[in-house]
Design a protein around this motif. Structure first.
Motif, short mmCIF file in Angstrom:
data_model
loop_
_atom_site.label_atom_id
_atom_site.label_comp_id
_atom_site.label_asym_id
_atom_site.label_seq_id
_atom_site.Cartn_x
_atom_site.Cartn_y
_atom_site.Cartn_z
N ASN A 38 0.90 -1.37 -0.33
CA ASN A 38 0.04 -0.25 -0.36
C ASN A 38 1.35 1.34 -0.48
O ASN A 38 0.32 2.16 -0.65
CB ASN A 38 -1.17 0.22 1.10
N ALA A 39 1.57 0.91 1.06
CA ALA A 39 3.22 2.53 0.91
C ALA A 39 3.13 2.46 -0.41
O ALA A 39 3.54 3.70 -0.93
CB ALA A 39 3.84 2.01 1.60
N LEU A 40 4.21 1.60 -1.38
CA LEU A 40 4.53 1.44 -2.51
C LEU A 40 3.70 2.16 -3.79
O LEU A 40 3.59 3.27 -4.49
CB LEU A 40 4.99 0.09 -2.27
N GLU A 41 2.51 1.45 -3.43
CA GLU A 41 1.57 1.96 -4.14
C GLU A 41 1.46 3.89 -3.92
O GLU A 41 1.17 4.39 -5.45
CB GLU A 41 0.14 0.51 -4.44
N ASP A 42 0.52 4.23 -2.88
CA ASP A 42 0.73 5.46 -2.85
C ASP A 42 1.81 5.95 -3.49
O ASP A 42 1.44 7.42 -4.07
CB ASP A 42 0.19 5.41 -1.34
N PHE A 43 2.80 5.61 -3.26
CA PHE A 43 3.96 6.67 -3.17
C PHE A 43 4.12 6.91 -5.41
O PHE A 43 4.93 7.76 -5.89
CB PHE A 43 5.20 5.91 -3.42
N ARG A 44 3.58 5.26 -5.86
CA ARG A 44 3.79 5.33 -7.20
C ARG A 44 2.69 6.46 -7.83
O ARG A 44 2.85 7.05 -9.12
CB ARG A 44 3.44 4.21 -7.58
N GLN A 45 2.04 6.09 -7.39
CA GLN A 45 0.35 6.94 -7.33
C GLN A 45 0.79 9.30 -7.46
O GLN A 45 0.78 9.50 -8.47
CB GLN A 45 -0.54 7.22 -6.72
N ARG A 46 1.51 9.20 -6.38
CA ARG A 46 2.27 10.63 -6.46
C ARG A 46 2.87 10.77 -7.25
O ARG A 46 3.09 11.92 -7.89
CB ARG A 46 2.32 10.05 -5.19
N GLN A 47 4.07 9.80 -7.23
CA GLN A 47 4.96 10.16 -8.23
C GLN A 47 4.50 10.17 -9.61
O GLN A 47 4.63 11.00 -10.63
CB GLN A 47 5.53 9.03 -8.25
N ASN A 48 3.55 9.61 -10.03
CA ASN A 48 2.96 9.95 -11.74
C ASN A 48 2.00 10.30 -11.61
O ASN A 48 2.02 10.98 -12.83
CB ASN A 48 1.73 8.51 -11.73
N GLU A 49 1.46 11.51 -10.91
CA GLU A 49 0.27 12.59 -10.86
C GLU A 49 1.61 13.66 -11.03
O GLU A 49 1.00 14.59 -11.95
CB GLU A 49 0.24 13.12 -9.71
N LEU A 50 2.93 13.23 -10.43
CA LEU A 50 3.43 14.66 -11.15
C LEU A 50 4.02 14.81 -11.96
O LEU A 50 4.80 15.79 -12.29
CB LEU A 50 4.86 14.27 -9.20
N GLN A 51 4.38 13.61 -12.65
CA GLN A 51 4.94 13.27 -13.26
C GLN A 51 4.54 13.85 -14.75
O GLN A 51 4.87 14.63 -16.15
CB GLN A 51 5.73 12.21 -13.77
N GLN A 52 2.73 13.77 -14.29
CA GLN A 52 1.79 13.85 -15.30
C GLN A 52 1.97 15.31 -15.77
O GLN A 52 1.70 15.79 -16.75
CB GLN A 52 0.45 13.38 -15.16
N LYS A 70 10.66 13.12 0.80
CA LYS A 70 10.48 12.34 2.13
C LYS A 70 9.63 11.46 1.67
O LYS A 70 10.30 10.61 2.93
CB LYS A 70 9.66 13.46 2.79
N LEU A 71 8.45 10.88 0.88
CA LEU A 71 8.19 9.41 1.62
C LEU A 71 9.26 8.56 0.27
O LEU A 71 9.16 7.88 1.04
CB LEU A 71 7.31 10.15 0.18
N PRO A 79 13.33 -2.32 3.97
CA PRO A 79 14.67 -3.36 3.34
C PRO A 79 14.36 -3.57 2.29
O PRO A 79 14.52 -3.62 1.00
CB PRO A 79 14.68 -4.35 4.18
N GLY A 80 12.90 -4.26 1.80
CA GLY A 80 12.39 -4.70 0.33
C GLY A 80 12.01 -4.10 -0.42
O GLY A 80 12.23 -4.11 -1.79
N ILE A 81 12.01 -2.67 0.12
CA ILE A 81 11.27 -1.66 -1.22
C ILE A 81 12.53 -1.42 -1.63
O ILE A 81 12.43 -1.09 -2.74
CB ILE A 81 10.24 -0.43 -0.19
N LYS A 82 13.31 -0.75 -0.31
CA LYS A 82 14.86 -0.78 -0.95
C LYS A 82 15.48 -1.62 -1.80
O LYS A 82 15.89 -0.91 -2.53
CB LYS A 82 16.04 -0.45 0.19
N ARG A 83 15.30 -2.65 -2.14
CA ARG A 83 15.96 -3.65 -2.66
C ARG A 83 15.29 -3.25 -3.95
O ARG A 83 15.71 -3.61 -5.09
CB ARG A 83 15.72 -4.86 -2.28
N LEU A 84 13.63 -3.17 -4.13
CA LEU A 84 12.65 -2.81 -5.16
C LEU A 84 13.35 -1.66 -5.70
O LEU A 84 13.80 -1.90 -7.12
CB LEU A 84 11.32 -2.89 -4.96
N PHE A 85 13.50 -0.37 -5.60
CA PHE A 85 14.46 0.48 -6.15
C PHE A 85 15.64 0.64 -6.49
O PHE A 85 15.86 1.10 -7.39
CB PHE A 85 14.40 1.78 -4.92
N ASP A 86 16.45 -0.09 -6.02
CA ASP A 86 17.20 -0.70 -6.65
C ASP A 86 18.06 -1.59 -7.83
O ASP A 86 17.69 -1.17 -8.61
CB ASP A 86 18.97 -1.44 -5.18
#
Length: 111
Positions: A38-52, A70-71, A79-86
């Motif tokens: 859920n945290a990652l989905e929220d981040f992706r949504q916000r990221q997508n809105e800014l990119q649009q 900050k998010l 650790p899992g999300i950091k591994r995904l970002f990497d």
């Protein structure tokens, strides 16, 4: 040599790459943890809105960019999300390299 056939071969090679498969495996792990997912989905949504907004020519306020950063920083503590970002970063580098290689003939043509 058919360029389209080579493009499909390249797509297959990307799908078989360790970078791509690592990213998929980490995503699957994250999807098992509802909180992280859920945290990652929220981040992706916000990221997508800014990119649009940026694609439409509107520069988001600095406050929005700071909130997103900050998010991102908070998520990277997981650790899992950091591994995904990497993993996403490693795949992105591969794709950028491929794009650069593909563009070489076009650049040579423009000289």
């Amino acid at each position: 040599m058919n360029v389209h056939d080579r493009a499909y071969e390249l797509a297959k090679a990307i799908k078989e790459s360790s970078e791509y498969n690592d990213m998929l495996a980490i995503r699957a792990q994250i999807s098992q943890d509802a909180s992280s997912k859920n945290a990652l989905e929220d981040f992706r949504q916000r990221q997508n809105e800014l990119q649009q907004k940026m694609a439409a020519g509107a520069m988001p306020p600095p406050e929005e960019m700071e909130k997103l950063q900050k998010l991102y920083d908070e998520l990277a503590l997981n650790p899992g999300i950091k591994r995904l970002f990497d993993a996403e970063r490693r795949l992105s580098i591969v794709l950028e390299d491929v794009q650069r290689i593909i563009a070489e003939p076009l650049q040579a043509m423009l000289k």
